[in-house]
Design a protein around this motif. Structure first.
Motif, PDB file in Angstrom:
ATOM      1  N   THR A   1       1.102  -1.058   0.287  1.00 57.97           N
ATOM      2  CA  THR A   1      -0.042  -0.064  -0.054  1.00 57.97           C
ATOM      3  C   THR A   1       0.720   1.165   0.183  1.00 57.97           C
ATOM      4  N   ARG A   2       0.314   1.973  -0.981  1.00 58.16           N
ATOM      5  CA  ARG A   2       0.802   3.395  -1.339  1.00 58.16           C
ATOM      6  C   ARG A   2       1.243   4.416   0.128  1.00 58.16           C
ATOM      7  N   ILE A   3       1.870   5.461   1.135  1.00 54.39           N
ATOM      8  CA  ILE A   3       2.245   6.350   1.926  1.00 54.39           C
ATOM      9  C   ILE A   3       2.718   6.945   1.423  1.00 54.39           C
ATOM     10  N   LYS A   4       2.795   8.338   1.832  1.00 50.24           N
ATOM     11  CA  LYS A   4       2.730   9.772   1.458  1.00 50.24           C
ATOM     12  C   LYS A   4       4.681  10.115   1.462  1.00 50.24           C
ATOM     13  N   ASN A   5       5.235   9.293   2.205  1.00 49.25           N
ATOM     14  CA  ASN A   5       6.555   9.815   2.474  1.00 49.25           C
ATOM     15  C   ASN A   5       7.377   8.605   2.589  1.00 49.25           C
ATOM     16  N   LYS A   6       9.080   8.490   2.122  1.00 51.69           N
ATOM     17  CA  LYS A   6       9.450   7.665   2.552  1.00 51.69           C
ATOM     18  C   LYS A   6      10.039   7.870   3.418  1.00 51.69           C
ATOM     19  N   VAL A   7      10.638   6.750   3.990  1.00 56.83           N
ATOM     20  CA  VAL A   7      10.432   6.592   5.658  1.00 56.83           C
ATOM     21  C   VAL A   7      12.315   5.968   6.152  1.00 56.83           C
ATOM     22  N   SER A   8      12.489   6.309   6.958  1.00 52.80           N
ATOM     23  CA  SER A   8      14.050   6.011   7.502  1.00 52.80           C
ATOM     24  C   SER A   8      13.841   4.981   7.830  1.00 52.80           C
ATOM     25  N   PHE A   9      13.334   4.602   9.114  1.00 51.23           N
ATOM     26  CA  PHE A   9      12.655   2.680   9.439  1.00 51.23           C
ATOM     27  C   PHE A   9      11.601   2.002   9.166  1.00 51.23           C
ATOM     28  N   VAL A  10      12.144   0.602   8.515  1.00 53.49           N
ATOM     29  CA  VAL A  10      10.614  -0.277   8.381  1.00 53.49           C
ATOM     30  C   VAL A  10      10.708  -0.824   8.851  1.00 53.49           C
ATOM     31  N   SER A  11       9.587  -1.527   9.873  1.00 52.57           N
ATOM     32  CA  SER A  11      10.060  -2.395  10.443  1.00 52.57           C
ATOM     33  C   SER A  11       8.474  -3.753  10.573  1.00 52.57           C
TER      34      SER A  11
ATOM     35  N   ALA B   1      11.554 -14.561  -0.168  1.00 56.32           N
ATOM     36  CA  ALA B   1      12.069 -13.542   0.594  1.00 56.32           C
ATOM     37  C   ALA B   1      12.808 -11.745  -0.222  1.00 56.32           C
ATOM     38  N   LYS B   2      13.980 -12.229  -1.647  1.00 54.34           N
ATOM     39  CA  LYS B   2      14.185 -11.263  -2.231  1.00 54.34           C
ATOM     40  C   LYS B   2      12.737 -10.361  -2.529  1.00 54.34           C
ATOM     41  N   LYS B   3      11.810 -11.073  -2.589  1.00 51.28           N
ATOM     42  CA  LYS B   3      11.116 -10.202  -3.323  1.00 51.28           C
ATOM     43  C   LYS B   3       9.715  -9.194  -1.675  1.00 51.28           C
ATOM     44  N   TYR B   4      10.510  -9.354  -1.112  1.00 50.59           N
ATOM     45  CA  TYR B   4       9.420  -8.552   0.153  1.00 50.59           C
ATOM     46  C   TYR B   4      10.683  -8.275   0.815  1.00 50.59           C
ATOM     47  N   ALA B   5      11.407  -8.248   0.884  1.00 51.38           N
ATOM     48  CA  ALA B   5      13.319  -7.740   1.063  1.00 51.38           C
ATOM     49  C   ALA B   5      13.329  -6.264  -0.179  1.00 51.38           C
ATOM     50  N   ALA B   6      12.876  -6.693  -1.518  1.00 54.18           N
ATOM     51  CA  ALA B   6      12.488  -5.514  -2.494  1.00 54.18           C
ATOM     52  C   ALA B   6      11.296  -4.253  -1.812  1.00 54.18           C
ATOM     53  N   LEU B   7      10.010  -4.870  -1.268  1.00 54.71           N
ATOM     54  CA  LEU B   7       9.277  -4.489  -1.075  1.00 54.71           C
ATOM     55  C   LEU B   7       9.757  -3.372   0.126  1.00 54.71           C
ATOM     56  N   LEU B   8      10.083  -4.072   1.015  1.00 52.07           N
ATOM     57  CA  LEU B   8      10.465  -2.617   2.385  1.00 52.07           C
ATOM     58  C   LEU B   8      11.221  -1.768   1.464  1.00 52.07           C
TER      59      LEU B   8
ATOM     60  N   VAL C   1      14.307   5.826   2.280  1.00 52.36           N
ATOM     61  CA  VAL C   1      14.750   6.377   2.062  1.00 52.36           C
ATOM     62  C   VAL C   1      16.697   5.894   1.724  1.00 52.36           C
ATOM     63  N   PRO C   2      17.276   7.132   1.186  1.00 52.68           N
ATOM     64  CA  PRO C   2      18.498   6.263   1.484  1.00 52.68           C
ATOM     65  C   PRO C   2      19.672   5.838   2.437  1.00 52.68           C
ATOM     66  N   GLN C   3      19.059   6.851   3.897  1.00 55.42           N
ATOM     67  CA  GLN C   3      19.905   6.189   4.728  1.00 55.42           C
ATOM     68  C   GLN C   3      18.390   5.249   5.749  1.00 55.42           C
ATOM     69  N   LYS C   4      19.078   4.660   5.773  1.00 57.47           N
ATOM     70  CA  LYS C   4      17.824   3.831   6.855  1.00 57.47           C
ATOM     71  C   LYS C   4      18.073   2.441   7.474  1.00 57.47           C
ATOM     72  N   ALA C   5      16.724   2.311   8.423  1.00 58.21           N
ATOM     73  CA  ALA C   5      16.675   1.049   8.856  1.00 58.21           C
ATOM     74  C   ALA C   5      15.856  -0.313   8.355  1.00 58.21           C
ATOM     75  N   VAL C   6      15.961  -1.265   8.825  1.00 59.82           N
ATOM     76  CA  VAL C   6      15.469  -2.454   8.652  1.00 59.82           C
ATOM     77  C   VAL C   6      14.799  -3.214   9.768  1.00 59.82           C
ATOM     78  N   PHE C   7      14.408  -3.760  10.018  1.00 56.69           N
ATOM     79  CA  PHE C   7      13.861  -4.636  11.439  1.00 56.69           C
ATOM     80  C   PHE C   7      12.976  -5.560  10.966  1.00 56.69           C
ATOM     81  N   VAL C   8      13.050  -7.006  11.600  1.00 57.50           N
ATOM     82  CA  VAL C   8      12.365  -7.676  11.023  1.00 57.50           C
ATOM     83  C   VAL C   8      11.987  -9.044  12.096  1.00 57.50           C
ATOM     84  N   VAL C   9      11.234  -9.319  12.712  1.00 57.41           N
ATOM     85  CA  VAL C   9      11.095 -10.256  13.625  1.00 57.41           C
ATOM     86  C   VAL C   9      10.115 -11.247  13.604  1.00 57.41           C
ATOM     87  N   GLU C  10      10.453 -12.921  13.767  1.00 57.89           N
ATOM     88  CA  GLU C  10       9.176 -13.772  13.886  1.00 57.89           C
ATOM     89  C   GLU C  10       9.156 -14.804  14.724  1.00 57.89           C
TER      90      GLU C  10
END
Length: 399
Positions: free
Chosen positions: A173-183, A203-210, A215-224
């Motif tokens: 789903t689209r959002i208005k602004n790019k993010v620095s952190f996605v979880s 995994a490759k598909k979802y990594a690309a979606l995340l 933004v270029p400077q970002k962090a990603v947190f995924v827990v399962e």
């Protein structure tokens, strides 16, 4: 240094009073409270053994939402607050005033609430949180609970610095602004569980979606959940993020191949949190629902576009393994298992290091916990000469 840490006193009291806080926001009558253990047990069955019967919008159902928030959300908060509190003091320094964050599959805002409780240094930062889920009911409940927690932790009058933006929708789903952190917390297992595609492709598909949200400077947190298939997915996601130029902050002590990747019959990377410190009323409810917990497991990856942030996976005053040798350098080892009974009355734990699967042994192993980060002063020659466990093929490091 261990991956997990306890909440400070004030925040711990909020976690312990979860029942009364949620009752103020979404009260249940006496009959509903009496049926709550049964509802929790039913939802647990739907999330596991009867997964094919679970409807996509199950948290729009009032009974399911009550069961989820009062049991599953609480246990997830216990796991996540312990994990966030245990991370390095600089782990979230990349977040600045005005930054946007995105929590996908947010449900009742478990990740933002856990981060707010566990990281006091972030509360004064003006962060904008997109909280995305298909259930508006869950998002609304979560926002109200967040505001209730924030009100109890405010040191000054006024609104909390964090702004919640509810987004009804699923991943993509689209959002208005790019993010620095996605979880994302406990979301992907609902997406890939019944897929016919290879997990590597997912995994490759979802990594690309995340990363498409960032933004270029970002962090990603995924827990399962800390089970083999989920750990396999997290390991593959980690590899995809590294190939995309990301660096690993935690839990990995290196960025080489994952030696505990969750392949069939192999070891899987997961960490165990003792539940003795969990709220007593949550433990009591779990007993009534026939779902007692003496341990909570999780698999996760925390990655950043900036190598400077890798300090969050380095030990501070950690335990030393091995002896100094000429030409030796400090090698990091992450404990990733319960104690293992070895021949001749010995005990060990499996661990991860840049050379691969490791079996840590020795008289000090009894003092280690799942998630501990050790270090050993070893040269390349020392590593090459380490003995190998016949059963697992792991290199043996004695502490």
């Amino acid at each position: 240094m261990n991956l997990f840490a306890a909440l400070p006193e004030k925040e711990r009291l909020i976690a312990e009073r979860f029942d009364s806080l949620i009752q103020d926001i979404k009260p249940l009558n006496s009959k509903q409270l009496a049926f709550l253990p049964r509802d929790i047990q039913r939802l647990s069955a739907l999330l596991t053994a009867e997964r094919s019967s679970l409807k996509a919008g199950y948290m729009n159902n009032a009974v399911m939402l009550s069961a989820y928030t009062r049991y599953f959300m609480r246990w997830n908060l216990f796991r996540l607050t312990s994990l966030f509190a245990g991370m390095d003091t600089t782990a979230f320094d990349f977040l600045k005033d005005g930054d946007y964050c995105l929590d996908i599959g947010s449900g009742p805002l478990t990740v933002p609430i856990a981060l707010y409780l566990a990281r006091p240094e972030l509360r004064g930062k003006k962060l904008n949180w997109y909280c995305m889920d298909t259930s508006q009911n869950a998002l609304a409940l979560g926002e109200n609970f967040f505001l209730s927690c924030a009100a109890r932790l405010q040191t000054e009058e006024g609104e909390p610095a964090w702004r919640i933006v509810r987004v009804k929708g699923e991943m993509g789903t689209r959002i208005k602004n790019k993010v620095s952190f996605v979880s994302c917390a406990n979301m992907f297992n609902e997406l890939y569980w019944d897929t016919h595609n290879p997990l590597e492709k997912e995994a490759k598909k979802y990594a690309a979606l995340l990363l498409s949200y960032t933004v270029p400077q970002k962090a990603v947190f995924v827990v399962e959940p800390g089970i083999p298939r989920a750990a396999r997915f997290v390991s593959l996601l980690r590899s995809a993020l590294i190939r995309s130029g990301m660096s690993i902050l935690a839990p990995c002590p290196h960025e080489g191949a994952c030696p505990m990747e969750g392949k069939k019959g192999g070891k899987w990377c997961h960490f165990i949190l003792d539940t003795e410190s969990a709220p007593k009323n949550l433990q009591a409810l779990s007993e009534k629902a026939g779902l007692p917990k003496d341990r909570a497991a999780l698999s996760f990856v925390f990655a950043s576009s900036s190598p400077a942030h890798q300090s969050s996976s380095k030990p501070a005053g950690g335990k030393t393994a091995g002896k100094s040798a000429q030409g030796a350098s400090r090698q990091h080892i992450r404990i990733c298992s319960d104690p293992i009974v070895l021949p001749h009355g010995k005990t060990g734990r499996y661990a991860c290091a840049h050379w691969g699967l490791t079996l840590v042994t020795g008289h000090r192993i009894k003092d280690t916990l799942s998630g501990d980060l050790l270090y050993a002063d070893l040269s390349a020659q020392d590593i090459q000469a380490l003995p190998v466990d016949r059963k697992s093929g792991a290199k043996i490091v004695n502490v």
